[in-house]
Structures are given as C-alpha cells and as structure tokens.
Design an enzyme around this catalytic site. Structure first.
Site, PDB file in Angstrom:
ATOM      1  N   ASP A 136       7.904   4.641  10.878  1.00  0.00           N
ATOM      2  CA  ASP A 136       7.244   5.941  10.836  1.00  0.00           C
ATOM      3  C   ASP A 136       5.940   5.756  10.061  1.00  0.00           C
ATOM      4  O   ASP A 136       5.959   5.414   8.867  1.00  0.00           O
ATOM      5  CB  ASP A 136       8.157   6.961  10.148  1.00  0.00           C
TER       6      ASP A 136
ATOM      7  N   ARG B  77       1.310  15.905  -5.517  1.00  0.00           N
ATOM      8  CA  ARG B  77       0.754  14.890  -4.615  1.00  0.00           C
ATOM      9  C   ARG B  77      -0.755  15.085  -4.471  1.00  0.00           C
ATOM     10  O   ARG B  77      -1.230  16.206  -4.273  1.00  0.00           O
ATOM     11  CB  ARG B  77       1.372  15.012  -3.210  1.00  0.00           C
TER      12      ARG B  77
ATOM     13  N   PHE C 137      11.314  10.850   4.797  1.00  0.00           N
ATOM     14  CA  PHE C 137      11.015  12.244   5.090  1.00  0.00           C
ATOM     15  C   PHE C 137      12.254  12.771   5.809  1.00  0.00           C
ATOM     16  O   PHE C 137      12.723  12.182   6.782  1.00  0.00           O
ATOM     17  CB  PHE C 137       9.769  12.342   5.977  1.00  0.00           C
TER      18      PHE C 137
ATOM     19  N   TYR D 229      -2.065  14.703  12.271  1.00  0.00           N
ATOM     20  CA  TYR D 229      -2.755  15.789  11.567  1.00  0.00           C
ATOM     21  C   TYR D 229      -2.983  15.496  10.091  1.00  0.00           C
ATOM     22  O   TYR D 229      -3.473  16.353   9.369  1.00  0.00           O
ATOM     23  CB  TYR D 229      -2.030  17.131  11.743  1.00  0.00           C
ATOM     24  N   LYS D 230      -2.630  14.297   9.655  1.00  0.00           N
ATOM     25  CA  LYS D 230      -2.886  13.938   8.264  1.00  0.00           C
ATOM     26  C   LYS D 230      -4.204  13.143   8.200  1.00  0.00           C
ATOM     27  O   LYS D 230      -5.276  13.725   8.274  1.00  0.00           O
ATOM     28  CB  LYS D 230      -1.698  13.150   7.721  1.00  0.00           C
TER      29      LYS D 230
END
Lengths: 422, 422
Positions: A219, A393, A150, A244-245
């Site tokens: 990560d 995705r 990312f 928050y995922k």
C-alpha cells in the site's frame, strides 16, 4: 536578547537560505495556496493545482455538455484509467502498462489480496517439476497483514481471507521475516505507516516474502509522489495507493492499482466488471479478461474525478521524484531541528524515525492533548492533523512546502503548547 | 401531395400540440442542449444540467482550494454519500436512510449479491422454530441471474458465487418463478433490459422470490429516474443502479446501493472499508459496521463526481417521477407511431414491448446494418446508440426530450434507412 530569540532568528535565516537554494521552489507557483497559512496536511488532502479548475470546466462544458457520449472515444474518456496510470507509473518506478487508475484504495486492496492468494493457490496446485514456481506444493492459508496498518486495509484483507478460505495474521512489518513460512500466501504491507510516518523496507521485505514463496502487496498511499518506490526494480508483485495525498488529485480522487507485468495474465480479479473485459463493448455473456493493466478495472470510471487527477499530475512535468525525496528529507530534518530548538524538551516526542532510511514525508509528534493542540495550530494558520489517541501529523509536500514554512510551523507549535520561542 | 407527406405534416402538428400541453416542458431549460440535435442517448449518458458547471467550480476553487480538508466536515463532503442517497431515494420509492451513493454499479452488485447470499445462509442456519425466517433449514446454493442481463452483472454475480460457494443459474426473467426452489439463495434481475428496453415485473417477481424464501436484488440502471420503482412498497431487499443515465450525474458518476431498512443490521459487506465503520475516524484495528445506509460505503468517496451528481439532482425539484413516467410512455408511443408512419414496413422491428406495463423509457429497433444506420442518424443530428448485433437504441428522457424530437427522429430514421417520408 534571549537565547531562544537568537535561535529563532538563526533558524529563520537558515530557512531563507535553504528556500533560496531550493531547486523545486517554483513548483509552488502551480498550486493555489494561502500564503497566510502553512499547509502541512498534504498527506491527507493535497493542495489544489491551479490548472485543475479550468480543465474541469472544459471537461464538463465541452466534453460532457457539447460532445456528450462521443467523448468516451473522442475525448479519451474510455482509456483514461490506463493513460493516467501511465502518468503515475514513473513516480512509482514502474514501466508503462502496469498501473491503472480505478475505484478506491480499499477496493483495490481487495482485488490485490484476492488475486495474490489466488496466484499462491495456483502455484501450490502446479506443484514441483518443470513448471515449478515459488510456493509449489505448499498449503498456503495465511495472509500476513501489517498490524499497524491503516485500518481499512486490515478490514478488507480479513474480508478477502474469509471469502477465499485464508486467515489473517497481524504482524509488525519488522517481524514479517520471522513470521513468513510455507503457509504464507500473501503479505499486505504499508510502505509508510499512516500514523508514525515510518518508512518500511520495501526492497528487503519484498525479497523476504519472495524467498518464502509468497506474494507481496504494498500500500503506497503515503509514499506515492513522496519518495522513489522502485516497484519494478524491487520485484513488487502488486501495489495500491491513493492519488489525493502527495499526488494532489482532489478529494477522493480514484486510486491506483499496480499489477506486475509478469503476473498480469494470472491476475484473477474478484471484481471482473465489464470494463476489464477483453471486448467491453461486445456485451458478451461470458467473461474473458482483458490483457494488461485494464484487467484491474471494474465499472465505468468516474470521469470528472479522474480527469481532475490527470490535470493535477501536470505539476510533475520535469520534476524527478528523487529531487522530491531529497527535499522531503531536508525539510523534515529541518523541522525536527526547529522543534528541538523551540519546543521545551519532553513536551513532544517524535514517533517518526530519525534515520532517513526509515522516514517517509511526514513527522508525527506525540504530545499531551494532541487534539486540542492541533486545533490551536490550525487556528494559528498551521494546518496539520490529529490521529488518535495522541499524535500530531505534519505532512511535508516538497512541491509546495518550503523551509520557512517548517520553521514557522515549529514556532507556532511551541506557542500552541505554551512555550513561546522569544 | 403524397400520403406520406400528409402523414408527416399531421404528425408534426400533433407533436407541436403535445409539446404545448406538456407539463414537463420547462424542465428542458435546466439542461445544456443543442437545439440542432435530438438527443436520444440519455439512457447511456444523461445531458448536462446547466447548474453543474458553476457548482463544480465552487467545489474545486472554494471547497478544495480554500477550505481544503476542513471541507470534509464544513462542506459536508463526508456525509455526501448518504445525503445524496436520500435525494435519490424518493425517485425509487424508498424512505430516507436506505440509499447510499458509492462506487460503481458493478462494485455495488458485488456487495449486494454477497450480502444477499449471506442473509440466505444465515436464514438456513437459524432453522425452524420461533426465529423461523424465510428460507429456514434449506440448503441454498443457487443464485438466479437474468440471462439477458447487462453483462457486467453476470460476471460479477459469478465472481460472488465462486467466492461464496454458490452457483449461478442464468434464467430469463419471465422464467424465474419456475426456476425458483428451496435451493435459491438470491435472484439478480434488471428492472429494464438494457438492450430491448423491456420492463420486468418487479412487484410480481419480488413476491415470487420471497415466496421461495430467497432474496431479490434489482439492478435499476435503466429505470431510476425513468419510472416509479416502488422499492419500499414492493418489498425489494437490495437494489443497485447508476446515476449517469436518467439521473444525469455525468460520465461515470458514482452508483447507488439500496439496502432495505429491515436488512441493514444483517448487511454483511464483502467490502468493509473504513468508510463503513461505525467510527471511521477512530482508526480501530477491529471492524465494526456502521448502522444504516453507511454500511454500504467502502473507501473515500470521489467528491468531485459525487457533488456534480448532487447538483444534477436539482432538476428533479418539484418533478414527480409519476409525471415523468406518463410522458415517457406518451413519447415512446408517439415515436412508435411516427416510425410506423414513416418507415416502410419490415425495415425495422421493435424489440421493445408495446404493452406499457412491459416498456421502459427506450425504444429498441432491430434493423439491418444497425451500426451503419446509427452512424447516419448521428450524422443527421439524431443521437441514439447501437448495441450489437443489430439493435438501434433510442432513449427518451422526459425531462428534456419532446414530441417534436420524437417525430424528427422517426423522420430521420426513415431517411437514414433509405426511405424519405415525403
């Protein structure tokens, strides 16, 4: 009746059976979800747990409005970063006292990478002899960074390298063992690739990093809450991730930082704010770092976002992450099976590995005009997202996504790219 | 009738008259306040604006729960840091496009100090000649830091110095002009001292810093929303501050960062997260900084805390900060007058300057057993706070504190230290 129609009915039937047998099925009731939609974007923003709104109202109206500053002690605001860290820890395979919730993932990457190269530098200074440690005597000036990371992690790692006199070497995770050397100070890797959904070999790569005398920073943005991580068991040095995922903490909820217990006394933060002082209210001009996870804190925690996250974590009560993983693999397998049945061959190509050991909790499909296809999917009630240049995705959050959702998503996808299943 | 009793009645009468004539009096209605208490801790945690709870409920239930990820664009989540920065800017005397809301004050101090010394380093490299700038040709290895600063600023400045090859020189703000030299890269100062409430000379000190070819970084935690700052007018280079004191954003609401427009293209952040990329959703492996205030962003903004702050800022609609300042000085003058009338001489000593030009919006009184005295004050409904070793702090937030509050606080203080006013 066409063959495709029979396939659809058969897969829909299988989906119903799988949902009926799903031990996590009732978890969905804890979330606010629109039954007219299939929400497959929990790998970007997790759905809203029902309890959050009332809890936040209490935080605002009673804890802030009535109790005011007393809430820093009486409502447990001050200790929230460690307390909520300890709620997340079991999901990461970490014992208590090693995870703190604070800041954003990018800021935590900065802390972790700087701290890691400082430990490597300290090892080098200590040299050989009785105190010999990992990288004794070596000159370690490289930080290996996942080349497909990312982007933010890469940007921040380069900043950390620039400030500490190191250089970043971009490496595909699979190539890390070959790239490791006596020059490697630290390695920054993603557990699950944000674009492809590929799960990297955390135990094996961490062991290789250690064998080379370097420090492993992971990560976990796309694995925390999606699969067992085993931080303690696999000897991970430092880890960061967002909440928050798959942890459903709400938009931009604060991130976490894991500092392995044995490293905590050496964790030398580049952001030594007053919240990480051993006596934060002593207002001492000299900095002395706290012992434990609090050392990863910086400034005043954003209490509203943080306590919303704490409430969101209640959905995990009694839910083992191993059960989530089992369902996640079954869901993504089933989705791929439905896609193979409904979508004409060649129209999409999965860039997510088929092997379970290499798959996170999302399926990424490459297809032509991916941006437009995703717009059509969303218009038809299937919410995934698009990552440039050509990837669709679909995130599968086992706490609230079912097999019928997977079947419907595949059918709508076939429709969206122009081939109806029946 | 005792003289003290007459004084109390007279001051109470004056308070009533002053309150009746107060043009800001109606602002109090916008806050949730317990009329049985006098809240003088708004310099630590501002009171709750009434509108926040309903707004936050809408953010959670509709924007997150119903719209989900669409809210990043449709509900303006993505642009919130700049939009809310522009709401704060007028209170700081800054034109739009220079303030961004992000992270904590400590993290912003880190960004600002590193960026400042990098600009100073760049000036030195550019040297003399046509492009001649401030500090051309000098070797600038010093960062002057307010010796009585809020400790976190000092800790973080030392970390920035360590990472960039500078050294921190602690200096009392009044001594800064004498300490400036061709070695000074940057100066980090507090506009108002957190302990004493002393207001420092921002225009004069900024001018002195510039004359020495260095960069001025101001911490506005105790002045933002309390008095006019005049960032643009006085040529301040960089500034940071918190939003949960006089801006009432809620516990740990995100901080702000001001980067003067003319420096924005040179602002080289040590925390270049994806939110500060010129194309954040391009997911490019190479970092290219955004233009403008967004360059100060790092990771995903904490939306719940941020939008609570945005709602809290509505109380400023139609309220000029100059009017707030005028009332603040009148309130603190009146409080000191009441303290002088009620508290026996010698029992307390104000460490806040009497001169208006040197006073922020709090009164700090030194007294014996300050911790215990504050406990008694709070038990009797007057909420201030205590800062070790011997300081009672009373913050006056003109939006919701009145003159009768000031009179009552002084009376209760006299009572708490054992001398009743009547």
């Amino acid at each position: 009746m066409s063959g495709a129609g029979a396939a659809a009915r058969s897969l829909a039937g299988r989906a119903a059976e799988l949902d009926a047998a799903d031990p996590l099925r009732s978890s969905r009731d804890a979330f606010v979800l629109d039954d007219a939609r299939v929400y497959l974007d929990g790998n970007s923003l997790g759905a809203l747990p029902k309890a959050v709104s009332a809890r936040l109202r209490d935080v605002v109206e009673r804890e802030w409005g009535e109790l005011g500053i007393r809430s820093w002690s009486e409502s447990g605001w001050w200790s929230a970063p460690e307390r909520i860290g300890d709620r997340i820890a079991p999901l990461l395979g970490a014992a208590a006292g090693q995870v703190v919730v604070a800041d954003s993932t990018s800021v935590n990457v900065f802390k972790a990478v700087v701290a890691a190269v400082r430990m490597a530098g300290e090892d080098a200074v200590r040299g050989a002899g009785e105190d010999a440690v990992r990288g004794a005597g070596e000159e370690r000036d490289e930080i290996l960074v996942d080349a497909s990371t990312f982007p933010s992690d890469g940007y921040v790692a380069r900043s950390a390298a620039r400030l500490t006199g190191h250089r970043v070497v971009p490496v595909e995770p699979g190539e890390v063992p070959a790239a490791l050397s006596g020059r490697t100070a630290a390695v920054l890797l993603n557990h699950v690739d944000f674009r492809t959904g590929r799960l990297h070999d955390l135990p094996g790569l961490t062991a290789a990093v250690h064998e080379a005398g370097a420090y492993a920073v992971w990560d976990l943005c796309h694995s925390a809450g999606a699969l067992p991580v085993g931080l303690d068991a696999h000897g991970v040095d430092l880890a960061v991730g967002c909440t928050y995922k798959f942890l459903n903490g709400g938009p931009g909820s604060p991130a976490f930082l894991y500092v392995r217990e044995e490293h905590q006394r050496r964790f030398d933060s580049p952001l030594p704010g007053w919240n990480s002082h051993v006596e934060p209210f002593g207002m001492e001009p000299e900095y002395e770092a706290a012992v434990g996870a609090a050392r990863g804190r910086v400034g005043t925690p954003d209490i509203l976002s943080m306590l919303a996250l704490e409430s969101a974590l209640d959905v995990w009560d009694g839910v083992p992450v191993e059960a989530v993983r089992e369902k996640s693999l079954a869901l993504t397998d089933f989705f791929l099976e439905c896609v193979a049945a409904y979508v004409p061959e060649g129209a999409v190509e999965s860039v997510t590995p088929a092997a379970h050991a290499e798959r996170g909790s999302q399926i990424a499909l490459r297809c032509e005009d991916a941006g437009k296809v995703m717009e059509r999917l969303i218009a038809r009630g299937v919410v995934g997202d698009y990552r440039p240049p050509d990837v669709l995705r679909f995130g599968f959050t086992p706490l609230y996504v079912g097999f019928a959702d997977a079947e419907r998503a595949a059918a709508v996808l076939a429709d969206a790219i122009g081939a109806r299943p029946a």
